[in-house]
Design a protein around this motif. Structure first.
Motif, PDB file in Angstrom:
ATOM      1  N   TRP A  90       5.648  51.119   0.498  1.00 35.55           N
ATOM      2  CA  TRP A  90       6.183  52.464   0.719  1.00 35.55           C
ATOM      3  C   TRP A  90       5.070  53.507   0.667  1.00 35.55           C
ATOM      4  O   TRP A  90       4.945  54.355   1.550  1.00 35.55           O
ATOM      5  N   ARG A 175      13.408  58.142  11.217  1.00 38.15           N
ATOM      6  CA  ARG A 175      13.461  59.320  10.341  1.00 38.15           C
ATOM      7  C   ARG A 175      14.788  60.076  10.479  1.00 38.15           C
ATOM      8  O   ARG A 175      15.218  60.776   9.570  1.00 38.15           O
ATOM      9  N   GLU A 178      17.289  59.480   7.801  1.00 42.81           N
ATOM     10  CA  GLU A 178      17.092  60.211   6.558  1.00 42.81           C
ATOM     11  C   GLU A 178      17.517  61.663   6.717  1.00 42.81           C
ATOM     12  O   GLU A 178      18.114  62.253   5.816  1.00 42.81           O
ATOM     13  N   GLU A 179      17.214  62.223   7.879  1.00 35.91           N
ATOM     14  CA  GLU A 179      17.597  63.621   8.111  1.00 35.91           C
ATOM     15  C   GLU A 179      19.113  63.766   8.119  1.00 35.91           C
ATOM     16  O   GLU A 179      19.668  64.692   7.527  1.00 35.91           O
ATOM     17  N   ALA A 182      20.351  63.616   4.670  1.00 34.73           N
ATOM     18  CA  ALA A 182      20.070  64.848   3.932  1.00 34.73           C
ATOM     19  C   ALA A 182      20.994  65.982   4.377  1.00 34.73           C
ATOM     20  O   ALA A 182      21.514  66.738   3.557  1.00 34.73           O
ATOM     21  N   ARG A 188      17.670  63.220  -2.307  1.00 33.60           N
ATOM     22  CA  ARG A 188      16.669  62.261  -1.854  1.00 33.60           C
ATOM     23  C   ARG A 188      16.904  60.895  -2.519  1.00 33.60           C
ATOM     24  O   ARG A 188      16.775  59.845  -1.897  1.00 33.60           O
TER      25      ARG A 188
END
Lengths: 284, 293
Positions: A90, A175, A178-179, A182, A188
């Motif tokens: 990571w 990504r 994740e957006e 969120a 997070r």
């Protein structure tokens, strides 16, 4: 290039490329001579001992202790490798810092460093008068020449497997996932736990299984830090060597057969994990 | 969903990036990862060189004056010089058969090729002892004909070939599968012979992958300890490879010499890693097969 009507049960699809016969024949012959014949000799020897003989050999207290040491410590090392492998992968994929590429390349060191070199290096570090051994000695902690030393060596040899199986998957994470998570109000921590981690899990498990399988069979890097005390810090591969030096071929074969069985079980487990992952997540 | 409808996601807000952890968590994770790597990768490597040079350069170099050390280095080079080309030829043949043709039982063949990776090094040595050892399957035959395999060079080579068996094949198979057969078919249809097609079309396409596989194969061949230790018999000056010589010196408490010989092997590992990384950075596409088209 589709043949008009391929005959049923044809073993090889026709092709314009030459050289199948010689390449395939050479591959089979070489594989047979170098790998299959020797392994068959092991199976033959094992079958001449018989199941009851194998069982009796495995139940011998010293053998049992060695198998327990090998498998128990490999399990522990595999778990540590899986956890730290995930963290290391990571950090290497997601964070930018100077020297990142260099460190990424260094992860393969346990692959490249001969095991005997790793062994004496770890002994020099963790022996009571070694760099690290000296620091922990006043705390009453001994690392080298105890099972803890074996554990450290096994973590070392398994680390690249754990990192390298997870790394490409982390690099491929979309990504937008994740957006989306969120924007839907997840913290997070929640995103990591419930969106990012589940698809990584099969790779983490595969990495664990690979590290475990490597650790079970490891010899060179362990024997220098293990102390090799029967019943305490003696690993199964070392016991095979000891039996061979006593010309006890049957005893050596029995332990080898058990270890081989276990590594095939690990291989099978890896394949099952990957098949499950393909169904569940659409990737390996 | 098309990009023209949705506004671009706001990325400019520096402090509120949603696709990364908070600064504290980032620092903690990075520290955990880096200290773990420092402990498990950097320290073992550093200690080899520090211990080797403990007595100064003169003592370090004198470790290589020992005829036994020189014999060990020669033997290791000899073994690698035999084992690596054998597995190189096999790897190319296996990859050619597996990647360029469709046939039944292919996945079984690939699994069998990978088999040596899942066998403990000690077991890899043991199987040859069971075949060629004094009490082994062919032992009486070999003894009657005065052929020495175990405790001699052939046994060491065989064990090394076994443990390094999959390296080249496993690098080439996915690469050649990715490249397909179109290039070769074009060459053949233009009248090139099979051999010429291989030499002028296939080989240039796979050269970096091949080099990569040979690099890893060689590193393992020179560094193998467990399998070789079982079949070598540890005869000083005769059947001792470099890793085995390190063990002997270490067990004799001749630490500086042990670490000096070990430092050569560590250097080999470093060179291998460096070459591997350079290959990956510069020819990453050629290694994964994407660059061939």
């Amino acid at each position: 290039m589709t043949a008009a009507a391929p005959p049923l049960r044809r073993l090889r699809r026709p092709s314009a490329i030459p050289g199948f016969g010689i390449a395939f024949g050479y591959t089979l012959a070489y594989l047979g001579l170098i790998v299959l014949l020797p392994l068959a000799a092991l199976v033959l020897k094992a079958s001449s001992i018989g199941l009851s003989g194998l069982w009796a050999a495995a139940m011998e207290p010293r053998v049992l202790a060695a198998l327990r040491t090998s498998f128990g410590l490999s399990l522990a090392a595999g778990i540590v490798d899986a956890v730290f492998g995930l963290i290391v992968a990571w950090v290497l994929v997601r964070y930018r810092f100077p020297g990142r590429k260099l460190i990424d390349a260094a992860v393969d060191l346990p692959f490249a460093l001969p095991t005997a070199v790793a062994g004496i290096a770890l002994a020099a570090l963790y022996a009571p008068n070694g760099w690290i051994g000296r620091l922990v000695e006043p705390l009453g902690l001994r690392i080298a020449f105890t099972p803890l030393g074996i554990f450290i060596a096994l973590v070392f040899v398994g680390l690249p497997f754990a990192v390298r199986t997870v790394e490409p998957l982390i690099a491929e994470i979309d990504r937008e996932l994740e957006e989306a998570s969120a924007t839907l109000g997840a913290t997070r921590g929640q995103t990591l736990r419930r969106v990012l981690l589940p698809p990584l899990l099969p790779a983490v498990l595969t990495g664990f299984a690979l590290a475990f399988a490597r650790a079970v069979g490891e010899y060179g890097s362990v024997i220098f830090v293990a102390g090799n005390m029967p019943y305490v810090s003696e690993i199964a591969p070392l016991l095979i060597v000891i039996k061979l030096e006593e010309f006890n071929y049957a005893g050596a074969t029995a332990i080898a057969t058990i270890m081989l069985g276990m590594s095939f079980a690990a291989l099978l487990a890896i394949n099952l994990i990957q098949a499950w992952s393909r169904r569940r997540f659409g990737h390996v | 969903m098309s990009d023209t409808v949705l506004p671009a996601p706001a990325r400019e807000g520096r402090g509120r990036r949603v696709t990364t952890e908070g600064a504290g968590a980032r620092l903690a994770l990075a520290l955990a990862a880096l200290s773990f790597l420092a402990l498990f990768l950097v320290l073992p490597l550093v200690v080899v060189f520090v211990e080797a040079f403990k007595g100064g350069i003169g003592t370090y170099l004198s470790a290589f004056d020992d005829p036994d050390a020189q014999a060990a280095i020669r033997l290791t080079l000899t073994v690698a010089a035999i084992a690596v080309p054998l597995n190189l030829v096999f790897g190319v043949a296996a990859a050619w058969a597996i990647a360029k043709f469709a046939f039944a039982g292919k996945s079984l063949l690939v699994t069998l090729i990978d088999l040596p990776f899942s066998v403990s090094p000690v077991v890899s040595g043991l199987v040859y002892v069971l075949l060629f050892g004094a009490q082994g399957l062919f032992g009486p035959f070999l003894k009657a004909h005065g052929i020495e395999v175990i405790f001699a060079l052939p046994g060491i080579v065989l064990a090394t070939v076994f443990v390094t068996f999959p390296f080249v094949a496993r690098e080439l198979i996915p690469l050649m599968q990715e490249q397909g057969t179109a290039d070769e078919e074009a060459a053949l249809s233009l009248g090139a012979s099979g051999l010429r097609t291989f030499l002028t079309v296939t080989l240039p396409n796979i050269r970096w992958g091949l080099f990569y596989g040979v690099l890893l194969c060689n590193a393992r061949a020179m560094g193998e300890f467990g399998a070789v230790s079982v079949v070598s018999g540890h005869i000083r000056g005769l059947t001792n490879t470099m890793p085995l010589h390190v063990e002997i010196l270490y067990n004799e408490y001749n630490f500086i010499a042990a670490f000096a010989v070990a430092s050569l092997l560590a250097l080999l590992a470093l060179v291998t890693l460096a070459a591997k990384s350079v290959l990956e950075w510069r020819y990453g596409d050629a290694l994964s097969g994407r660059g061939a088209h």
